[in-house]
Design an enzyme around this catalytic site. Structure first.
Site, PDB file in Angstrom:
ATOM      1  N   GLU A  39       0.849  -1.206   0.000  1.00 56.92           N
ATOM      2  CA  GLU A  39       0.000   0.000   0.000  1.00 56.92           C
ATOM      3  C   GLU A  39       0.879   1.250   0.000  1.00 56.92           C
ATOM      4  O   GLU A  39       1.995   1.231   0.542  1.00 56.92           O
ATOM      5  CB  GLU A  39      -0.907   0.016   1.251  1.00 56.92           C
ATOM      6  CG  GLU A  39      -2.051  -0.959   1.147  1.00 56.92           C
ATOM      7  CD  GLU A  39      -3.046  -0.816   2.302  1.00 56.92           C
ATOM      8  OE1 GLU A  39      -2.887   0.119   3.112  1.00 56.92           O
ATOM      9  OE2 GLU A  39      -3.962  -1.645   2.383  1.00 56.92           O
ATOM     10  N   ARG A  96      -6.449   7.585 -23.705  1.00 53.72           N
ATOM     11  CA  ARG A  96      -6.836   7.064 -25.022  1.00 53.72           C
ATOM     12  C   ARG A  96      -8.179   6.362 -25.021  1.00 53.72           C
ATOM     13  O   ARG A  96      -8.817   6.242 -26.049  1.00 53.72           O
ATOM     14  CB  ARG A  96      -5.724   6.141 -25.568  1.00 53.72           C
ATOM     15  CG  ARG A  96      -4.576   6.954 -26.161  1.00 53.72           C
ATOM     16  CD  ARG A  96      -3.428   6.077 -26.585  1.00 53.72           C
ATOM     17  NE  ARG A  96      -2.692   5.572 -25.437  1.00 53.72           N
ATOM     18  CZ  ARG A  96      -1.680   4.710 -25.508  1.00 53.72           C
ATOM     19  NH1 ARG A  96      -1.301   4.257 -26.688  1.00 53.72           N
ATOM     20  NH2 ARG A  96      -1.049   4.311 -24.427  1.00 53.72           N
ATOM     21  N   ASP A 169      -1.473   9.474 -38.552  1.00 53.23           N
ATOM     22  CA  ASP A 169      -2.847   8.976 -38.724  1.00 53.23           C
ATOM     23  C   ASP A 169      -3.800  10.154 -38.916  1.00 53.23           C
ATOM     24  O   ASP A 169      -3.449  11.310 -38.662  1.00 53.23           O
ATOM     25  CB  ASP A 169      -3.298   8.085 -37.553  1.00 53.23           C
ATOM     26  CG  ASP A 169      -3.155   8.772 -36.203  1.00 53.23           C
ATOM     27  OD1 ASP A 169      -3.383   9.992 -36.135  1.00 53.23           O
ATOM     28  OD2 ASP A 169      -2.818   8.088 -35.233  1.00 53.23           O
ATOM     29  N   LYS A 192      -3.664   5.365 -41.666  1.00 48.70           N
ATOM     30  CA  LYS A 192      -3.281   4.149 -40.929  1.00 48.70           C
ATOM     31  C   LYS A 192      -4.516   3.390 -40.437  1.00 48.70           C
ATOM     32  O   LYS A 192      -5.516   3.993 -40.084  1.00 48.70           O
ATOM     33  CB  LYS A 192      -2.420   4.604 -39.740  1.00 48.70           C
ATOM     34  CG  LYS A 192      -2.347   3.671 -38.571  1.00 48.70           C
ATOM     35  CD  LYS A 192      -1.657   4.326 -37.374  1.00 48.70           C
ATOM     36  CE  LYS A 192      -2.607   4.575 -36.217  1.00 48.70           C
ATOM     37  NZ  LYS A 192      -1.961   5.122 -35.016  1.00 48.70           N
ATOM     38  N   ARG A 194      -5.524   0.516 -37.509  1.00 49.04           N
ATOM     39  CA  ARG A 194      -4.997  -0.259 -36.386  1.00 49.04           C
ATOM     40  C   ARG A 194      -5.659  -1.630 -36.394  1.00 49.04           C
ATOM     41  O   ARG A 194      -6.868  -1.739 -36.284  1.00 49.04           O
ATOM     42  CB  ARG A 194      -5.266   0.484 -35.071  1.00 49.04           C
ATOM     43  CG  ARG A 194      -4.618  -0.196 -33.876  1.00 49.04           C
ATOM     44  CD  ARG A 194      -4.685   0.646 -32.621  1.00 49.04           C
ATOM     45  NE  ARG A 194      -3.738   1.749 -32.610  1.00 49.04           N
ATOM     46  CZ  ARG A 194      -2.432   1.623 -32.390  1.00 49.04           C
ATOM     47  NH1 ARG A 194      -1.919   0.433 -32.200  1.00 49.04           N
ATOM     48  NH2 ARG A 194      -1.645   2.676 -32.381  1.00 49.04           N
ATOM     49  N   ASP A 218       3.361  13.438 -33.412  1.00 45.07           N
ATOM     50  CA  ASP A 218       2.310  12.664 -32.738  1.00 45.07           C
ATOM     51  C   ASP A 218       2.315  13.018 -31.256  1.00 45.07           C
ATOM     52  O   ASP A 218       3.291  13.581 -30.753  1.00 45.07           O
ATOM     53  CB  ASP A 218       2.561  11.163 -32.932  1.00 45.07           C
ATOM     54  CG  ASP A 218       1.257  10.354 -32.941  1.00 45.07           C
ATOM     55  OD1 ASP A 218       0.212  10.910 -32.552  1.00 45.07           O
ATOM     56  OD2 ASP A 218       1.286   9.170 -33.326  1.00 45.07           O
TER      57      ASP A 218
HETATM   58  C1  R5P Z   1      -3.101   7.355 -31.776  1.00 41.02           C
HETATM   59  O1  R5P Z   1      -4.195   7.854 -31.959  1.00 41.02           O
HETATM   60  C2  R5P Z   1      -1.995   8.096 -31.108  1.00 41.02           C
HETATM   61  O2  R5P Z   1      -1.912   9.418 -31.525  1.00 41.02           O
HETATM   62  C3  R5P Z   1      -0.660   7.397 -31.345  1.00 41.02           C
HETATM   63  O3  R5P Z   1      -0.419   7.390 -32.736  1.00 41.02           O
HETATM   64  C4  R5P Z   1      -0.702   5.993 -30.836  1.00 41.02           C
HETATM   65  O4  R5P Z   1      -1.165   5.940 -29.529  1.00 41.02           O
HETATM   66  C5  R5P Z   1       0.682   5.395 -30.925  1.00 41.02           C
HETATM   67  O5  R5P Z   1       0.630   4.060 -30.530  1.00 41.02           O
HETATM   68  P1  R5P Z   1       1.694   3.012 -31.034  1.00 41.02           P
HETATM   69  O6  R5P Z   1       3.050   3.616 -30.806  1.00 41.02           O
HETATM   70  O7  R5P Z   1       1.447   1.812 -30.162  1.00 41.02           O
HETATM   71  O8  R5P Z   1       1.432   2.721 -32.470  1.00 41.02           O
END
Ligand code: R5P
Length: 315
Positions: A39, A96, A169, A192, A194, A218
Site C-alpha cells: 500500500e 486514449r 494517422d 493508418k 490499427r 504525434d
Molecule cells: C493514436 O491515436 C496516437 O496518436 C498514437 O499514434 C498511438 O497511440 C501510438 O501508438 P503506437 O506507438 O502503439 O502505435
C-alpha cells in the site's frame, strides 16, 4: 512566491526538480513510500495550510502505481488544508480510452478525471492531451499546454530544408497542421489502420513527400508501430531524412528495438515521461518541458493568463 509550494510523486522527480530550478524554489518535503504489503504511504512533511500547492506526477508506467500515488497525495494535501491544489500531470495516462468505440468498454479518461476531482484536485495542468475534448471531462479548471514551441526551437536549429510535416494517422491532422503552419512546411497524412492494440497497417499517404525531409508528429509513441510503419511507407514514397517529434515517450513493449531497426533517423520526445536508462538509444533525444511548466505554474499562481505560452497556437 512564499505561498507557492511544489511537490513531486515518484514518476518524474527529475522534471519536478527542473521545474523547481526555473522557479528558484526547493521541492516540498514529502514522504511517498510503500507499506510492507505494498500500500502507498504518504506524509506531507511541511506545513501547507493556506498554501497554493502544485503536485507534479505523470500517470505513466507503472500507470496504476503512479495514478494511485497522485490520488493519495491529493487526499493528504486536501486534509492538510492546502488552499488550492493543482495536479500537474505532464503525461495524462488512460486518456486514449475516451469514448465507447466498442460495446461494453469503459471511458477511463472520464473515470480518472472524476477520481482526481474527488481526491482533492482544485485544478489540473497538463500537456498535449491525446484528444483536446478530454478537457471537458473535468468540472474543475484545466490548463492545457502544447509542446509545439519546444519542438520548434529544437528543429529550427537543424535548418532542415524542403520540409514536410506528417501526421501518422488521420486523427492527428489538427496537430500536424499546427506544426506545418509553425514550420512553414508542407503537410502530409498517413492513412493508418490499427489491426490490434499493438499493430498497425498503412493504407495510403495523402500528400507529396518525394525528396522531402519529413517530421512525423504525434502525441504518443507507445509500441512504436504507428511511427515505424509510417516511416516505412514514407521511405517507399521517396522521403529522405525521417524525424519524429512526439510529446510523450510511452515506449512500451519492444518500441525502442523497433525504432532502432526502422527508417526513422531520430525520435525527439519530451521529458513528460522519465526516460529510463534501459530505454535510452542513439536514435532518441529528449527535450525539456521544464521551463514551459515552470512558466505556467508561475502564471497560474499569480492569476495571470497562460495563453502567451501557446503563441497563438490552438488545436
Ligand atoms: C493514436 O491515436 C496516437 O496518436 C498514437 O499514434 C498511438 O497511440 C501510438 O501508438 P503506437 O506507438 O502503439 O502505435
Amino acid at each position: 512566491m512564499d505561498k507557492l509550494v511544489i511537490f513531486s510523486g515518484n514518476s518524474n522527480k527529475k522534471l519536478a526538480e527542473d521545474i523547481c530550478k526555473y522557479l528558484k524554489k526547493p521541492l516540498g518535503k514529502i514522504l511517498v513510500s510503500r507499506f510492507s504489503d505494498g500500500e502507498i504511504q504518504v506524509q506531507i512533511e511541511e506545513n501547507v495550510r493556506g498554501k497554493d500547492v502544485f503536485i507534479i506526477q505523470s500517470t505513466s508506467h507503472p500507470v496504476n502505481e503512479n495514478l494511485m500515488e497522485l490520488l493519495i497525495i491529493l487526499d493528504a494535501l486536501k486534509r492538510a488544508s492546502a488552499q488550492r491544489i493543482t495536479a500537474v500531470i505532464p503525461y495524462f495516462g488512460y486518456a486514449r480510452q475516451d469514448r465507447k468505440d466498442q460495446p461494453r468498454v469503459p471511458i477511463t479518461a472520464k473515470l480518472v478525471a472524476n477520481l482526481l476531482t474527488v481526491a482533492g484536485a482544485s485544478r489540473v495542468l497538463t500537456l498535449d492531451l491525446h484528444a483536446g475534448q478530454v478537457q471537458g471531462f473535468f468540472d474543475i479548471p484545466l490548463d492545457h499546454l502544447y509542446a509545439i514551441n519546444v519542438f520548434f526551437n529544437y528543429f529550427s536549429k537543424k535548418n532542415i530544408e524542403n520540409l514536410a510535416i506528417v501526421s501518422p494517422d488521420v486523427g492527428g491532422i489538427k496537430m500536424a497542421r499546427a506544426y506545418a503552419k509553425k514550420f512553414g512546411a508542407d503537410l502530409a497524412i498517413v492513412d493508418k489502420r490499427r489491426n490490434t492494440p499493438t499493430s498497425t497497417e498503412v493504407m495510403h499517404i495523402l500528400g507529396d513527400v518525394k525528396d522531402k525531409n519529413v517530421i512525423l508528429v504525434d502525441d504518443i509513441i507507445s509500441t512504436g508501430s504507428s511511427l515505424v510503419e509510417a516511416a516505412k511507407a514514407l521511405r517507399q514514397a521517396g522521403a529522405k531524412k525521417i524525424y519524429a517529434a512526439v510529446t510523450h515517450g510511452v515506449l512500451s513493449c519492444d518500441a525502442v528495438e523497433k525504432l532502432e531497426n526502422s527508417f526513422i533517423d531520430l525520435l525527439v520526445i519530451t521529458n513528460s515521461i522519465h526516460l529510463s536508462k534501459e530505454k535510452q538509444s542513439k536514435k532518441i533525444e529528449v527535450v525539456s518541458v521544464g521551463k514551459l511548466f515552470a512558466e505556467a505554474i508561475k502564471r497560474i499562481h499569480f492569476e495571470k493568463s497562460i495563453s502567451v505560452l501557446f503563441d497563438g497556437i490552438r488545436r
